[in-house]
Design an enzyme around this catalytic site. Sequence first.
Site, PDB file in Angstrom:
ATOM      1  N   ASP A 140      -8.202 -10.505   9.387  1.00 50.82           N
ATOM      2  CA  ASP A 140      -7.688  -9.125   9.340  1.00 50.82           C
ATOM      3  C   ASP A 140      -8.608  -8.004   9.842  1.00 50.82           C
ATOM      4  OD1 ASP A 140      -5.296  -7.658   8.533  1.00 50.82           O
ATOM      5  OD2 ASP A 140      -6.524  -6.750   6.988  1.00 50.82           O
ATOM      6  N   SER A 189       1.147  -5.045  10.606  1.00 55.45           N
ATOM      7  CA  SER A 189       1.555  -5.956   9.544  1.00 55.45           C
ATOM      8  C   SER A 189       2.759  -6.801   9.964  1.00 55.45           C
ATOM      9  CB  SER A 189       1.911  -5.130   8.297  1.00 55.45           C
ATOM     10  OG  SER A 189       2.114  -5.988   7.221  1.00 55.45           O
ATOM     11  N   ARG A 244       0.844  -1.195   0.000  1.00 54.69           N
ATOM     12  CA  ARG A 244       0.000   0.000   0.000  1.00 54.69           C
ATOM     13  C   ARG A 244       0.876   1.240   0.000  1.00 54.69           C
ATOM     14  NH1 ARG A 244      -1.977   1.227   4.096  1.00 54.69           N
ATOM     15  NH2 ARG A 244      -0.872  -0.254   5.395  1.00 54.69           N
ATOM     16  N   ARG A 263       2.347 -12.329  -1.367  1.00 49.03           N
ATOM     17  CA  ARG A 263       1.042 -12.586  -0.736  1.00 49.03           C
ATOM     18  C   ARG A 263       0.244 -13.641  -1.480  1.00 49.03           C
ATOM     19  NH1 ARG A 263      -0.864  -9.585   4.041  1.00 49.03           N
ATOM     20  NH2 ARG A 263       0.614  -7.909   4.218  1.00 49.03           N
ATOM     21  N   LYS A 277      -1.130 -11.951  12.750  1.00 55.65           N
ATOM     22  CA  LYS A 277      -2.600 -12.087  12.784  1.00 55.65           C
ATOM     23  C   LYS A 277      -3.063 -13.270  11.938  1.00 55.65           C
ATOM     24  CE  LYS A 277      -3.478  -7.921  11.227  1.00 55.65           C
ATOM     25  NZ  LYS A 277      -2.075  -7.492  11.153  1.00 55.65           N
ATOM     26  N   THR A 278      -2.634 -13.288  10.677  1.00 57.96           N
ATOM     27  CA  THR A 278      -3.078 -14.351   9.773  1.00 57.96           C
ATOM     28  C   THR A 278      -2.498 -15.696  10.204  1.00 57.96           C
ATOM     29  OG1 THR A 278      -3.274 -12.771   7.965  1.00 57.96           O
ATOM     30  CG2 THR A 278      -3.107 -15.088   7.348  1.00 57.96           C
ATOM     31  N   HIS A 283      -8.642  -3.849  13.670  1.00 57.06           N
ATOM     32  CA  HIS A 283      -7.652  -4.464  12.789  1.00 57.06           C
ATOM     33  C   HIS A 283      -7.122  -5.702  13.506  1.00 57.06           C
ATOM     34  CE1 HIS A 283      -3.603  -4.188  10.479  1.00 57.06           C
ATOM     35  NE2 HIS A 283      -4.500  -4.839   9.769  1.00 57.06           N
ATOM     36  N   LYS A 339      -8.269  -2.557   1.921  1.00 54.01           N
ATOM     37  CA  LYS A 339      -8.053  -1.630   3.016  1.00 54.01           C
ATOM     38  C   LYS A 339      -8.846  -0.325   2.802  1.00 54.01           C
ATOM     39  CE  LYS A 339      -5.545  -3.509   6.324  1.00 54.01           C
ATOM     40  NZ  LYS A 339      -4.995  -4.818   6.060  1.00 54.01           N
TER      41      LYS A 339
HETATM   42  P1  ATP Z   1      -0.821  -8.199   7.692  1.00 57.03           P
HETATM   43  O1  ATP Z   1      -1.595  -7.202   8.512  1.00 57.03           O
HETATM   44  O2  ATP Z   1       0.164  -7.528   6.804  1.00 57.03           O
HETATM   45  O3  ATP Z   1      -1.708  -9.167   6.979  1.00 57.03           O
HETATM   46  P2  ATP Z   1      -0.254 -10.220   9.741  1.00 57.03           P
HETATM   47  O4  ATP Z   1      -0.329  -9.672  11.118  1.00 57.03           O
HETATM   48  O5  ATP Z   1      -1.401 -11.032   9.264  1.00 57.03           O
HETATM   49  O6  ATP Z   1       0.125  -9.037   8.716  1.00 57.03           O
HETATM   50  P3  ATP Z   1       1.276 -12.562   9.144  1.00 57.03           P
HETATM   51  O7  ATP Z   1       0.874 -12.633   7.706  1.00 57.03           O
HETATM   52  O8  ATP Z   1       0.693 -13.573  10.052  1.00 57.03           O
HETATM   53  O9  ATP Z   1       1.065 -11.086   9.704  1.00 57.03           O
HETATM   54  O10 ATP Z   1       2.866 -12.595   9.160  1.00 57.03           O
HETATM   55  C1  ATP Z   1       3.664 -13.080  10.195  1.00 57.03           C
HETATM   56  C2  ATP Z   1       4.957 -13.585   9.565  1.00 57.03           C
HETATM   57  O11 ATP Z   1       5.937 -13.858  10.539  1.00 57.03           O
HETATM   58  C3  ATP Z   1       4.703 -14.872   8.802  1.00 57.03           C
HETATM   59  O12 ATP Z   1       5.513 -14.859   7.655  1.00 57.03           O
HETATM   60  C4  ATP Z   1       5.185 -15.934   9.811  1.00 57.03           C
HETATM   61  O13 ATP Z   1       5.635 -17.099   9.183  1.00 57.03           O
HETATM   62  C5  ATP Z   1       6.342 -15.218  10.477  1.00 57.03           C
HETATM   63  N1  ATP Z   1       6.655 -15.657  11.852  1.00 57.03           N
HETATM   64  C6  ATP Z   1       7.851 -16.081  12.278  1.00 57.03           C
HETATM   65  N2  ATP Z   1       7.838 -16.364  13.584  1.00 57.03           N
HETATM   66  C7  ATP Z   1       6.604 -16.113  14.039  1.00 57.03           C
HETATM   67  C8  ATP Z   1       5.974 -16.201  15.321  1.00 57.03           C
HETATM   68  N3  ATP Z   1       6.629 -16.608  16.400  1.00 57.03           N
HETATM   69  N4  ATP Z   1       4.673 -15.861  15.404  1.00 57.03           N
HETATM   70  C9  ATP Z   1       3.997 -15.415  14.321  1.00 57.03           C
HETATM   71  N5  ATP Z   1       4.545 -15.298  13.088  1.00 57.03           N
HETATM   72  C10 ATP Z   1       5.836 -15.654  12.933  1.00 57.03           C
HETATM   73 MN    MN Z   2      -2.752 -10.770   7.641  1.00 57.70          MN
END
Ligand code: ATP
Ligand code: MN
Length: 536
Positions: A258, A239, A60, A322, A243-244, A221, A201
């Site tokens: 999300d 980010s 973004r 992604r 979360k995911t 969020h 978003k």
């Molecule tokens: P966005 O808001 O951009 O979608 P998000 O909060 O959903 O971000 P994730 O997509 O879950 O974030 O990204 C977390 C990244 O960190 C993943 O690539 C995951 O494999 C990695 N990672 C490594 N160690 C950990 C951990 N201990 N806990 C969570 N994620 C981890």
């Molecule tokens: Mn996510």
Amino acid sequence: MDLKDIITKTISLEKYGIKNVTANYQISSKQLQKETLKRDLGKETNDGVLAINTGTFTGRSPKDRFIVKDEITKDRVWWGDINLPFDSAKFDKLYDKVTSYLSGKELFVRDAYACAHQDYKLNIRVINEYPWSNMFTYNMFLRPTEIELQNFKEDWLIVNAPGFKANPKEDGTRQENFAILNFNKKIALIGGTGYTGEIKKGIFSVLNLILPVYKNTLPMHCSANVGEDGDTAIFFGLSGTGKTTLSADPNRRLIGDDEHGWTPDNKIFNFEGGCYAKVINLSKENEPDIYNAIKPGAILENIVFKDGEVDYTDTSITQNTRVSYPLDHIQNIQKPSVAENPKNIFFLTADAFGVLPPISKLSAGQAAYHFISGYTAKVAGTEEGIKEPQPSFSACFGAPFMPLHPTVYAEMLSRKMKEANVNVWLVNTGWTGGSYGIGQRMKLKYTRAMINVALAGAFNNVEFETHEIFGLKMPKECPDVPNEILNPRNTWENKEFYDEKAEQLAYTFHANFSQFKEYASQQILMGGPVSLEYND
Ligand code: ATP
Ligand code: MN
């Protein structure tokens, strides 16, 4: 072949000022994939998954996100660096330019909606220049039934023209790309960028104004899932904090990854109909649910192929690779995506300084303080060698999408947390054993184990100790996790270095919070790091 896959309906877009078009209406995901391949706008992996490149923008562009200043927004929006005002007359002119640009082209139109809760449905019509962007909207928004489509009337319109380039001087944009929300006209106008995240978003930002103002509902969020007993958990975080990743748990039904709302009658509901997962370094072993969701129907973005096989370690296009897929690509989901009040709330942070404990339990004051702070850290790009990570504060764990003042959301959340008597946890998914470059990222299996213990209520029987600087309560034991990592100070070889880093980080928390001090109660102020005095 499914009959649905071959029937194509076209509609006129004259009423939007788009002339002489063949607009493909509501065509299936399969067909959109074919259209994308036909135009050479994407490729297929060996597994038949569509892979596209979003173009110049692979993320973004928050500096190019504007809100039209009008009767609705003028006195409500928290104007500043995040919510940039846009002139209403300039919007009309730019809208005309974009619609003339789209005139005469073959376009893709989809009717969809946001908000899985019946009472909150927001109907959305999306006009896309590219077939793969339209497929993204199929994946990410909710999909109306045939009957719903017959009486469909849009509440909001998204006009998405990645190939259009603005002329900043004339059009009032910052550069060629823009995402502009017009609350009066109920139009999101996106141009000059193909990054699909702008579409989802954009609507999130719309809901972040509409829901609190008109529906007394808190937009968040966060990701959310629900256990066998109907116990809901939500995971806030910026980010890359998890979360995911952490909401995809085979033992819990996924609500969404999300964006969610929390209603006055104690329901949590998903805004979306799909997930948008990061795939950097994705492995089947560590993240089986996401890995298995990448099947035909999913769209991979900005990944690199070798002989039709995706190399998830390749970040040569971007670190932000992604995949989007409809929710039902995940095995265990909640249908519809609505659940009861949460029992547990997790604030996820990826602290690259290795200072914050991997899990700690927050008091009400601490919960409000950390929510308003919205801390995580950004690590420098690996190509440039190891550099100092940067602290990053984003109010409500999502400031770029929040049109109102952060305290509006924070007050709502505090009230709801109290009413629901919820447990709040701060989880550091970032570094342990030292800062970025020296320590390592917390093992995913440990983070998952700590979350599971919290969800099972099993920390109730465990002794806690208090972090000297941050005042956070850290459990002394956790099944399946080595005891010594629970207090981050123990994981650093040099304790003095740890204390120094922790003091530094505490200082940045205070410096950031000073902008909210005048709004915060004593209880909230006491929720911050304790070692440093406030000097008024
Ligand atoms: P966005 O808001 O951009 O979608 P998000 O909060 O959903 O971000 P994730 O997509 O879950 O974030 O990204 C977390 C990244 O960190 C993943 O690539 C995951 O494999 C990695 N990672 C490594 N160690 C950990 C951990 N201990 N806990 C969570 N994620 C981890
Ligand atoms: Mn996510």
